[in-house]
Design a protein around this motif. Structure first.
Motif, mmCIF file in Angstrom:
data_model
loop_
_atom_site.group_PDB
_atom_site.id
_atom_site.type_symbol
_atom_site.label_atom_id
_atom_site.label_comp_id
_atom_site.label_asym_id
_atom_site.label_seq_id
_atom_site.Cartn_x
_atom_site.Cartn_y
_atom_site.Cartn_z
ATOM 1 N N MET A 76 0.761 -1.405 -0.156
ATOM 2 C CA MET A 76 -0.029 -0.023 0.178
ATOM 3 C C MET A 76 0.818 1.326 -0.075
ATOM 4 S SD MET A 76 -3.486 -0.838 2.298
ATOM 5 C CE MET A 76 -2.588 -1.594 3.701
ATOM 6 N N ALA A 77 1.951 1.188 0.572
ATOM 7 C CA ALA A 77 2.932 2.305 0.892
ATOM 8 C C ALA A 77 3.298 2.571 -0.640
ATOM 9 C CB ALA A 77 4.008 2.044 1.689
ATOM 10 N N GLN A 78 3.931 1.609 -1.138
ATOM 11 C CA GLN A 78 4.514 1.836 -2.536
ATOM 12 C C GLN A 78 3.566 1.803 -3.711
ATOM 13 O OE1 GLN A 78 6.755 -1.845 -2.942
ATOM 14 N NE2 GLN A 78 8.381 -1.201 -1.785
ATOM 15 N N ALA A 79 2.431 1.764 -3.578
ATOM 16 C CA ALA A 79 1.226 2.160 -4.464
ATOM 17 C C ALA A 79 1.018 3.501 -4.301
ATOM 18 C CB ALA A 79 -0.008 1.149 -4.174
ATOM 19 N N ARG A 80 1.324 4.072 -3.218
ATOM 20 C CA ARG A 80 1.209 5.629 -3.092
ATOM 21 C C ARG A 80 2.424 6.365 -3.107
ATOM 22 N NH1 ARG A 80 -3.814 7.425 -1.604
ATOM 23 N NH2 ARG A 80 -5.281 5.798 -0.778
ATOM 24 N N SER A 81 3.444 5.471 -3.447
ATOM 25 C CA SER A 81 4.919 6.369 -3.719
ATOM 26 C C SER A 81 5.360 6.882 -2.227
ATOM 27 C CB SER A 81 5.124 7.254 -5.020
ATOM 28 O OG SER A 81 4.782 6.718 -6.017
ATOM 29 N N ILE A 82 4.978 6.275 -1.162
ATOM 30 C CA ILE A 82 5.321 6.869 0.131
ATOM 31 C C ILE A 82 6.395 5.911 0.706
ATOM 32 C CG2 ILE A 82 4.419 7.124 2.439
ATOM 33 C CD1 ILE A 82 1.875 7.566 1.316
ATOM 34 N N ARG A 83 7.401 6.784 1.136
ATOM 35 C CA ARG A 83 8.540 6.143 1.648
ATOM 36 C C ARG A 83 8.124 5.019 2.901
ATOM 37 N NH1 ARG A 83 13.869 9.388 3.933
ATOM 38 N NH2 ARG A 83 15.025 7.474 4.544
ATOM 39 N N ILE A 84 8.525 4.235 3.296
ATOM 40 C CA ILE A 84 8.122 3.331 4.662
ATOM 41 C C ILE A 84 9.441 2.919 5.189
ATOM 42 C CG2 ILE A 84 7.658 1.297 3.323
ATOM 43 C CD1 ILE A 84 5.237 0.778 5.169
ATOM 44 N N ILE A 85 9.436 3.076 6.621
ATOM 45 C CA ILE A 85 10.603 2.777 7.543
ATOM 46 C C ILE A 85 9.821 1.988 8.708
ATOM 47 C CG2 ILE A 85 12.508 3.469 8.961
ATOM 48 C CD1 ILE A 85 12.253 6.244 7.109
ATOM 49 N N PHE A 86 10.452 0.800 8.620
ATOM 50 C CA PHE A 86 10.077 -0.112 9.945
ATOM 51 C C PHE A 86 11.077 -0.053 11.040
ATOM 52 C CE2 PHE A 86 7.502 -2.049 6.669
ATOM 53 C CZ PHE A 86 6.335 -2.094 7.165
ATOM 54 N N MET A 87 10.621 -0.094 12.293
ATOM 55 C CA MET A 87 11.476 -0.180 13.506
ATOM 56 C C MET A 87 11.173 -1.689 14.190
ATOM 57 S SD MET A 87 12.414 3.498 14.560
ATOM 58 C CE MET A 87 10.488 3.780 15.529
ATOM 59 N N THR A 88 12.242 -2.221 14.526
ATOM 60 C CA THR A 88 12.140 -3.332 15.609
ATOM 61 C C THR A 88 11.841 -2.926 16.975
ATOM 62 O OG1 THR A 88 14.619 -3.619 15.958
ATOM 63 C CG2 THR A 88 13.621 -4.935 14.141
ATOM 64 N N GLN A 89 11.110 -3.789 17.632
ATOM 65 C CA GLN A 89 10.482 -3.379 18.873
ATOM 66 C C GLN A 89 11.372 -3.897 19.928
ATOM 67 O OE1 GLN A 89 7.344 -1.888 20.215
ATOM 68 N NE2 GLN A 89 8.839 -1.806 21.634
ATOM 69 N N PRO A 90 12.161 -2.893 20.503
ATOM 70 C CA PRO A 90 12.758 -3.144 21.749
ATOM 71 C C PRO A 90 12.178 -3.569 23.065
ATOM 72 C CG PRO A 90 13.150 -0.829 21.224
ATOM 73 C CD PRO A 90 12.036 -1.486 20.352
ATOM 74 N N THR A 91 12.687 -4.316 24.061
ATOM 75 C CA THR A 91 12.087 -4.753 25.203
ATOM 76 C C THR A 91 12.868 -4.336 26.498
ATOM 77 O OG1 THR A 91 12.221 -6.763 25.270
ATOM 78 C CG2 THR A 91 10.441 -6.303 23.995
ATOM 79 N N MET A 92 12.658 -4.626 27.585
ATOM 80 C CA MET A 92 13.557 -4.989 28.578
ATOM 81 C C MET A 92 13.756 -6.342 29.123
ATOM 82 S SD MET A 92 13.240 -2.656 32.256
ATOM 83 C CE MET A 92 11.935 -3.565 33.073
ATOM 84 N N TYR A 93 13.294 -7.297 28.289
ATOM 85 C CA TYR A 93 13.630 -8.709 28.648
ATOM 86 C C TYR A 93 14.844 -8.953 28.311
ATOM 87 C CZ TYR A 93 8.241 -8.404 28.087
ATOM 88 O OH TYR A 93 6.889 -8.351 28.192
ATOM 89 N N ARG A 94 15.647 -9.677 29.417
ATOM 90 C CA ARG A 94 16.827 -9.977 29.220
ATOM 91 C C ARG A 94 17.206 -11.284 30.110
ATOM 92 N NH1 ARG A 94 17.690 -5.774 32.646
ATOM 93 N NH2 ARG A 94 19.469 -6.098 34.028
ATOM 94 N N PRO A 95 18.025 -11.837 30.036
ATOM 95 C CA PRO A 95 18.502 -12.993 31.050
ATOM 96 C C PRO A 95 19.174 -12.343 32.261
ATOM 97 C CG PRO A 95 19.669 -13.557 28.813
ATOM 98 C CD PRO A 95 18.919 -12.221 28.863
ATOM 99 N N ASN A 96 19.026 -12.619 33.478
ATOM 100 C CA ASN A 96 19.347 -12.229 34.683
ATOM 101 C C ASN A 96 18.855 -10.535 35.131
ATOM 102 O OD1 ASN A 96 21.112 -14.491 35.055
ATOM 103 N ND2 ASN A 96 22.637 -13.380 33.637
ATOM 104 N N MET A 97 17.719 -10.830 34.912
ATOM 105 C CA MET A 97 16.853 -9.513 35.263
ATOM 106 C C MET A 97 17.001 -9.566 36.897
ATOM 107 S SD MET A 97 13.653 -8.995 32.618
ATOM 108 C CE MET A 97 13.240 -7.370 33.227
#
Length: 343
Positions: free
Chosen positions: A228-249
């Motif tokens: 849909m973005a490309q059909a409208r010639s709109i630049r699209i940028i995604f971002m991965t989702q950070p979280t606080m989850y990690r070993p040994n919290m």
């Protein structure tokens, strides 16, 4: 105006202002003097509900880009708590036609897709686009506070019996009643209640269910959004989702968590932080792979935001510093590309 109870959201300074323009978009009025227009799409981590307007990462991004002395930039924030790529699809389909001069869309996605899959469990329907007629009215009500309206064209109708004012009110009241336990109060006490439920859980589950169907739907939804973005010639940028989850919290960090209930918030069963970390990793990897395959821009935000309270006040929501970090990462990325880098 929000007035968070001290200690409820570590790293958030209140009182905080949430301000929308005449279009209902969090941000400045979109006027003709803006030369480059960005729409920020996402869930609560884009909405930044409890953060002050100036600190929310889309607004802070606008300021940072304008400090570059390039084209005058507008960044509008249409993030809303709980939205997944299903609702982002609704925004691309029904919102973008109302903002024909938008140059770019930035989408921070993944966490709510994971959580929807985990909560719905065996009731999860991965065939969203194949069952689109069933899902569309429900997702419209989730994605928008008001039904999209196209001047001179048509009003999108959300159902059969809400043609009248009374019918529309009934639909709205039923929706609000169904979400009565999810109301975000001005003090942030909703997080205290949610954390207590997780703290008193009778079971924590380390093993995730098979996420294949959820990941396949996520990939399909991303592809349709890109189309849909490309059909409208709109630049699209995604971002991965950070979280606080990690070993040994630390125990203090674990006490801030509240997400990951199974089937019902009152079930007493939750996925552990280990399971949630594994789940969001799979969704982030899927996003990165789709972007590589389609040749679409993606900022791996999850790789650079610290997984602790320097950036988060709970599982996934940015505090003031985390939001400003995000704005800085995105601004630096954009500054290296046109129209901000003319070299």
């Amino acid at each position: 105006v929000f007035r968070p109870t001290p200690g409820t959201m570590p790293g958030v300074s209140g009182p905080t202002m949430f301000r929308v323009n005449s279009d209902g978009v969090r941000g400045d009025e979109l006027t003709d003097d803006f030369e480059y227009r960005i729409l920020a799409v996402g869930g609560s981590t884009t909405e930044c509900l409890f953060l002050d307007q100036e600190v929310s990462w889309p607004y802070a991004l606008q300021k940072k880009l304008n400090d570059l002395k390039g084209p005058k930039v507008w960044v509008g924030n249409v993030g809303k708590a709980g939205l997944s790529t299903r609702e982002h699809y609704m925004h691309m389909k029904y919102l973008l036609p109302q903002f024909p001069k938008v140059d770019a869309v930035i989408i921070l996605a993944g966490f709510n897709d994971l959580i929807r899959r985990l909560i719905e469990d065996e009731k999860y329907d991965p065939l969203f686009l194949q069952h689109y007629d069933y899902w569309e009215p429900r997702l419209i009500r989730g994605a928008f506070s008001e039904t999209p309206y196209y001047k001179g064209k048509y009003r999108f109708r959300t159902g059969y019996y809400d043609e009248s004012a009374v019918g529309s009110l009934v639909v709205r009241l039923k929706y609000l009643y169904s979400r009565r336990n999810l109301v975000q109060d001005e003090a942030g006490n909703i997080f205290v209640n949610f954390r207590n439920l997780r703290k008193n859980a009778k079971e924590f589950v380390d093993d995730l269910p098979d996420l294949s169907s959820g990941l396949e739907e996520y990939e399909t939804n991303l592809g349709r959004i890109i189309d849909m973005a490309q059909a409208r010639s709109i630049r699209i940028i995604f971002m991965t989702q950070p979280t606080m989850y990690r070993p040994n919290m630390t125990q203090e960090e674990k006490a801030l968590l509240w997400c990951g209930w199974i089937e019902s918030i009152k079930s007493g069963r939750y996925y552990s932080e280990k399971a949630l970390a594994a789940g969001i990793k799979k969704y982030n990897e899927t996003l990165l792979r789709v972007c590589r395959t389609r040749g679409v821009e993606c900022i791996d935000l999850a790789a650079v935001i610290p997984k602790n309270t320097t950036a988060f006040y709970d599982d996934v929501h940015f505090n003031d510093r985390g939001s400003l970090m995000t704005a800085e990462v995105v601004a630096q990325y954009l500054s290296r590309k046109e129209p901000f880098n003319k070299r």
